[in-house]
Design a protein around this motif. Structure first.
Motif, PDB file in Angstrom:
ATOM      1  N   TYR A   1       0.858  -1.170   0.000  1.00  0.00           N
ATOM      2  CA  TYR A   1       0.000   0.000   0.000  1.00  0.00           C
ATOM      3  C   TYR A   1       0.902   1.231   0.000  1.00  0.00           C
ATOM      4  CZ  TYR A   1      -2.922   3.832   1.377  1.00  0.00           C
ATOM      5  OH  TYR A   1      -3.538   5.057   1.396  1.00  0.00           O
ATOM      6  N   ALA A   2       0.679   2.114  -0.962  1.00  0.00           N
ATOM      7  CA  ALA A   2       1.545   3.282  -1.099  1.00  0.00           C
ATOM      8  C   ALA A   2       0.721   4.555  -1.178  1.00  0.00           C
ATOM      9  CB  ALA A   2       2.411   3.148  -2.349  1.00  0.00           C
ATOM     10  N   ASP A   3       1.160   5.569  -0.433  1.00  0.00           N
ATOM     11  CA  ASP A   3       0.604   6.917  -0.553  1.00  0.00           C
ATOM     12  C   ASP A   3       1.729   7.899  -0.236  1.00  0.00           C
ATOM     13  OD1 ASP A   3       0.827   7.144   2.250  1.00  0.00           O
ATOM     14  OD2 ASP A   3      -1.260   6.583   2.590  1.00  0.00           O
ATOM     15  N   ALA A   4       1.407   9.154  -0.116  1.00  0.00           N
ATOM     16  CA  ALA A   4       2.435  10.179   0.051  1.00  0.00           C
ATOM     17  C   ALA A   4       3.269   9.997   1.311  1.00  0.00           C
ATOM     18  CB  ALA A   4       1.793  11.566   0.053  1.00  0.00           C
ATOM     19  N   THR A   5       2.759   9.240   2.271  1.00  0.00           N
ATOM     20  CA  THR A   5       3.516   9.030   3.504  1.00  0.00           C
ATOM     21  C   THR A   5       4.546   7.913   3.351  1.00  0.00           C
ATOM     22  OG1 THR A   5       1.976   7.387   4.439  1.00  0.00           O
ATOM     23  CG2 THR A   5       1.479   9.718   4.819  1.00  0.00           C
ATOM     24  N   ARG A   6       4.547   7.230   2.201  1.00  0.00           N
ATOM     25  CA  ARG A   6       5.483   6.131   1.948  1.00  0.00           C
ATOM     26  C   ARG A   6       6.228   6.369   0.634  1.00  0.00           C
ATOM     27  NH1 ARG A   6       2.042   0.701   3.707  1.00  0.00           N
ATOM     28  NH2 ARG A   6       1.717   1.327   5.876  1.00  0.00           N
ATOM     29  N   PRO A   7       7.085   7.373   0.605  1.00  0.00           N
ATOM     30  CA  PRO A   7       7.727   7.770  -0.662  1.00  0.00           C
ATOM     31  C   PRO A   7       8.582   6.680  -1.294  1.00  0.00           C
ATOM     32  CG  PRO A   7       8.741   8.883   1.225  1.00  0.00           C
ATOM     33  CD  PRO A   7       7.492   8.242   1.724  1.00  0.00           C
ATOM     34  N   ALA A   8       9.187   5.808  -0.486  1.00  0.00           N
ATOM     35  CA  ALA A   8      10.020   4.744  -1.067  1.00  0.00           C
ATOM     36  C   ALA A   8       9.172   3.783  -1.878  1.00  0.00           C
ATOM     37  CB  ALA A   8      10.765   3.999   0.033  1.00  0.00           C
ATOM     38  N   LEU A   9       8.003   3.425  -1.363  1.00  0.00           N
ATOM     39  CA  LEU A   9       7.110   2.538  -2.105  1.00  0.00           C
ATOM     40  C   LEU A   9       6.493   3.246  -3.301  1.00  0.00           C
ATOM     41  CD1 LEU A   9       5.240   0.556   0.700  1.00  0.00           C
ATOM     42  CD2 LEU A   9       6.810  -0.367  -1.013  1.00  0.00           C
ATOM     43  N   VAL A  10       6.160   4.510  -3.145  1.00  0.00           N
ATOM     44  CA  VAL A  10       5.599   5.273  -4.259  1.00  0.00           C
ATOM     45  C   VAL A  10       6.563   5.278  -5.436  1.00  0.00           C
ATOM     46  CG1 VAL A  10       5.015   7.603  -5.033  1.00  0.00           C
ATOM     47  CG2 VAL A  10       4.054   6.720  -2.908  1.00  0.00           C
ATOM     48  N   ASN A  11       7.823   5.561  -5.157  1.00  0.00           N
ATOM     49  CA  ASN A  11       8.802   5.634  -6.241  1.00  0.00           C
ATOM     50  C   ASN A  11       9.237   4.246  -6.702  1.00  0.00           C
ATOM     51  OD1 ASN A  11      10.577   7.311  -7.951  1.00  0.00           O
ATOM     52  ND2 ASN A  11      12.188   6.220  -6.858  1.00  0.00           N
ATOM     53  N   GLY A  12       9.568   3.369  -5.749  1.00  0.00           N
ATOM     54  CA  GLY A  12      10.142   2.073  -6.098  1.00  0.00           C
ATOM     55  C   GLY A  12       9.141   1.096  -6.662  1.00  0.00           C
ATOM     56  N   PHE A  13       7.870   1.205  -6.239  1.00  0.00           N
ATOM     57  CA  PHE A  13       6.875   0.258  -6.741  1.00  0.00           C
ATOM     58  C   PHE A  13       5.889   0.893  -7.712  1.00  0.00           C
ATOM     59  CE2 PHE A  13       2.901  -2.156  -6.624  1.00  0.00           C
ATOM     60  CZ  PHE A  13       3.389  -3.368  -7.104  1.00  0.00           C
TER      61      PHE A  13
END
Length: 272
Positions: free
Chosen positions: A201-213
């Motif tokens: 689950y990715a949103d603005a609070t998880r920038p690594a997942l937003v970019n990497g996934f």
């Protein structure tokens, strides 16, 4: 039988696989660790993106890595030599359906993002069961593009995802295979099959997942099928491009993205 790898073998794809593996390492490899000296087979190692994480968690295993593509094996050797110098790895170019190993040669088998590209996953699992000792474990990790949920909603983005799924099916694979792992493994003769979801689950609070996934992995996979998608005539260029842009929009402020991987662990029963 194996089918053509729908994502291709470019340098860009090799980097994408590495980024994906690094981003998802804790999620996908949690709970997977093998005792020192264990004979482990990684079937379909590709460019070694998952291999380095296997070795990071089980550095003293006796690992055998197999892939059918010589170029991928060369990349895997380089990646492992840099990330895990001194690791005990044997490399083999071989077909997943005709492995060059005797019966019961391994204590454990690890397969990640491979069965989705195989026309006969049940046959591949039976061959893996042949080389796995009775009582040994099989671990399989696969995704399921049908689990992708995102905000803002977009019919254009949904059409792009559906087209990628269709193209992979046309090539003999199955981008929705995650939901089938339990019946596939049970049907191939494995016992005590346990499948568990591994959710991103990715949103603005998880920038690594937003970019990497979201950006690099999922949207990258979708964008890469533009040429064959347009050639098929089922989607217009402007609609495809709008769909990719809308997927990228989910990686911006106010956007969210959800995806589920499935991880199965099973035991190999006595054969014969």
């Amino acid at each position: 039988m194996a089918v053509d790898y729908v994502h291709g073998y470019s340098d860009h794809e090799a980097r994408r696989l590495g980024d994906q593996a690094d981003t998802l390492a804790d999620l996908l490899h949690e709970g997977t660790a093998y005792a020192p000296g264990s004979r482990v087979l990684e079937a379909g190692c590709g460019v070694g993106a998952q291999t380095v994480h296997l070795l990071a968690r089980s550095p003293e295993i006796d690992l055998t890595a197999v892939d059918r593509a010589a170029d991928s094996l060369a990349r895997a050797r380089e990646r492992v030599a840099e990330a895990a110098p001194g690791a005990r790895v044997r490399w083999h170019q071989a077909d997943l359906f005709d492995l060059p190993f005797p019966d019961a040669a391994f204590d454990h088998v690890f397969v990640c993002f491979v069965l989705e590209h195989v026309a006969d996953p049940a046959g591949a699992l039976r061959e893996l069961g042949r080389v796995l000792r009775p009582g040994g474990t099989l671990t399989v990790v696969e995704g399921d593009h049908g689990s992708a949920l995102f905000h803002p909603a977009s019919p254009y983005a949904e059409a792009v995802v559906a087209e990628q799924v269709r193209l992979q099916a046309a090539a003999g694979g199955d981008a929705l295979i995650g939901r089938r792992l339990q019946p596939l493994l049970s049907g191939a003769g494995f016992r005590d099959v346990a499948v568990r979801p591994r959710t991103v689950y990715a949103d603005a609070t998880r920038p690594a997942l937003v970019n990497g996934f979201v950006r690099t992995t999922f949207t990258g996979v979708m964008a890469a099928v533009r040429v064959p998608a347009l050639a098929g005539g089922r989607i217009r260029a402007q609609d495809f491009d709008r769909g990719v842009a809308d997927l990228l929009r989910t990686a911006e402020d106010g956007g969210t993205f959800h995806y589920t991987f499935f991880k199965a662990v099973a035991l190999n029963p006595p054969r014969g």
